[in-house]
Design a protein around this motif. Sequence first.
Motif, PDB file in Angstrom:
ATOM      1  N   GLY A 104     -25.473  -8.994   0.275  1.00  0.00           N
ATOM      2  CA  GLY A 104     -25.752  -8.023   1.439  1.00  0.00           C
ATOM      3  C   GLY A 104     -24.682  -7.336   2.000  1.00  0.00           C
ATOM      4  N   MET A 105     -23.548  -7.806   2.184  1.00  0.00           N
ATOM      5  CA  MET A 105     -22.317  -7.353   2.699  1.00  0.00           C
ATOM      6  C   MET A 105     -21.841  -6.180   1.859  1.00  0.00           C
ATOM      7  N   TYR A 106     -22.124  -6.208   0.455  1.00  0.00           N
ATOM      8  CA  TYR A 106     -21.801  -4.917  -0.496  1.00  0.00           C
ATOM      9  C   TYR A 106     -22.555  -3.914   0.019  1.00  0.00           C
ATOM     10  N   LEU A 107     -23.966  -4.009   0.253  1.00  0.00           N
ATOM     11  CA  LEU A 107     -24.952  -2.983   0.736  1.00  0.00           C
ATOM     12  C   LEU A 107     -24.356  -2.412   2.093  1.00  0.00           C
ATOM     13  N   MET A 108     -23.979  -3.388   2.823  1.00  0.00           N
ATOM     14  CA  MET A 108     -23.508  -2.777   4.277  1.00  0.00           C
ATOM     15  C   MET A 108     -22.603  -1.812   3.978  1.00  0.00           C
ATOM     16  N   VAL A 109     -21.548  -2.367   3.191  1.00  0.00           N
ATOM     17  CA  VAL A 109     -20.211  -1.390   2.883  1.00  0.00           C
ATOM     18  C   VAL A 109     -20.741  -0.222   2.168  1.00  0.00           C
ATOM     19  N   SER A 110     -21.648  -0.070   1.324  1.00  0.00           N
ATOM     20  CA  SER A 110     -21.766   1.076   0.743  1.00  0.00           C
ATOM     21  C   SER A 110     -22.916   1.960   1.119  1.00  0.00           C
ATOM     22  N   SER A 111     -23.664   1.387   2.362  1.00  0.00           N
ATOM     23  CA  SER A 111     -24.674   2.168   2.819  1.00  0.00           C
ATOM     24  C   SER A 111     -24.247   3.621   3.422  1.00  0.00           C
ATOM     25  N   GLY A 112     -25.239   4.486   3.225  1.00  0.00           N
ATOM     26  CA  GLY A 112     -24.998   5.833   3.826  1.00  0.00           C
ATOM     27  C   GLY A 112     -26.320   6.296   4.762  1.00  0.00           C
ATOM     28  N   HIS A 113     -27.240   5.235   4.941  1.00  0.00           N
ATOM     29  CA  HIS A 113     -28.528   5.223   5.382  1.00  0.00           C
ATOM     30  C   HIS A 113     -28.679   3.775   5.965  1.00  0.00           C
ATOM     31  N   PHE A 114     -29.220   4.031   7.417  1.00  0.00           N
ATOM     32  CA  PHE A 114     -29.621   2.925   8.207  1.00  0.00           C
ATOM     33  C   PHE A 114     -30.399   1.917   7.499  1.00  0.00           C
ATOM     34  N   LEU A 115     -31.631   2.472   6.836  1.00  0.00           N
ATOM     35  CA  LEU A 115     -32.320   1.497   6.033  1.00  0.00           C
ATOM     36  C   LEU A 115     -31.803   0.365   5.230  1.00  0.00           C
ATOM     37  N   LEU A 116     -30.908   1.117   4.253  1.00  0.00           N
ATOM     38  CA  LEU A 116     -30.258   0.054   3.495  1.00  0.00           C
ATOM     39  C   LEU A 116     -28.995  -0.595   4.070  1.00  0.00           C
ATOM     40  N   PHE A 117     -28.458  -0.072   5.346  1.00  0.00           N
ATOM     41  CA  PHE A 117     -27.824  -0.890   6.144  1.00  0.00           C
ATOM     42  C   PHE A 117     -28.518  -1.966   6.423  1.00  0.00           C
ATOM     43  N   PHE A 118     -29.522  -1.802   7.233  1.00  0.00           N
ATOM     44  CA  PHE A 118     -30.395  -2.926   7.723  1.00  0.00           C
ATOM     45  C   PHE A 118     -30.942  -3.906   6.645  1.00  0.00           C
ATOM     46  N   ILE A 119     -31.360  -3.506   5.377  1.00  0.00           N
ATOM     47  CA  ILE A 119     -31.519  -4.706   4.333  1.00  0.00           C
ATOM     48  C   ILE A 119     -30.154  -5.444   4.023  1.00  0.00           C
ATOM     49  N   GLY A 120     -29.100  -4.538   3.976  1.00  0.00           N
ATOM     50  CA  GLY A 120     -27.852  -5.314   3.768  1.00  0.00           C
ATOM     51  C   GLY A 120     -27.475  -6.316   4.923  1.00  0.00           C
ATOM     52  N   LEU A 121     -27.730  -6.072   5.970  1.00  0.00           N
ATOM     53  CA  LEU A 121     -27.599  -6.925   7.109  1.00  0.00           C
ATOM     54  C   LEU A 121     -28.254  -8.091   6.998  1.00  0.00           C
ATOM     55  N   GLU A 122     -29.736  -7.919   6.767  1.00  0.00           N
ATOM     56  CA  GLU A 122     -30.528  -9.049   6.953  1.00  0.00           C
ATOM     57  C   GLU A 122     -30.254 -10.089   5.635  1.00  0.00           C
ATOM     58  N   THR A 123     -29.969  -9.043   4.549  1.00  0.00           N
ATOM     59  CA  THR A 123     -29.531  -9.884   3.265  1.00  0.00           C
ATOM     60  C   THR A 123     -28.444 -10.926   3.351  1.00  0.00           C
TER      61      THR A 123
END
Length: 234
Positions: A104-123
């Motif tokens: 999930g933190m990988y997704l947060m670091v590589s997100s360019g979009h808040f939807l992916l950021f939120f998925i990473g945050l919840e993951t």
Amino acid sequence: ISLLLVFLLIFLFDTFGGKKSLKGLSITACVLFALHTVWNIIPVDSATAFGGMYQTSPIASMVKTVLNIGTLIVLLQSISWSDTPDVKLRRGEFYELLLVTLFGMYLMVSSGHFLLFFIGLETASLPMAALIAINKKDTESYEAGAKYLFTAGLGLSFLYGVSGSLYFGDIAVAIASNHTPLLIATLVFVLAGMGFKLSLVPFHLWTADVYQGAPTQVTSYLSVISKGAAAFAL
């Protein structure tokens, strides 16, 4: 992909390994994750995927390497702890949840979009709450898990409403050209949510209870690794 492969191997080991072989689960997890860390230590070139929602760059790759090294230290620190009577029945879950939060933190670091950021945050957040409360016989442990879970909210839906987009670049343009009171309030909500994750004053009051109730190994991970991912995302 290599992180998910490590997770899958540990999950299969934990699920189908015999009682005698499970004694080596801790060492196996450390070795597999060390191989993953070495494999990904060289920074990658900049690239995007999924319409720009996922972005990677040399600096994002370097941050992930730092997270990997910190996680490896936590895994090594946890070897003797995972063999204690209260934990050894759930040590497989400990390693699996830890790796899911890192993904999930990988997704947060590589997100360019808040939807992916939120998925990473919840993951990252939901398995972390389970890790914090892994000592089921300790009332402070599951109290800490509940407090951590209840501080996971963000104002992303408002941000989409006022900007019309969830891409970071589009939102930056909207902020530069539109200073409505609703936009300012929305940014306050978003920054407050990130403030909770980073334990920034004045959103830090939950930190002491959670760190006290969680096992020391989980506190090490929570206070360093998750903070690093959230700081880079911010």
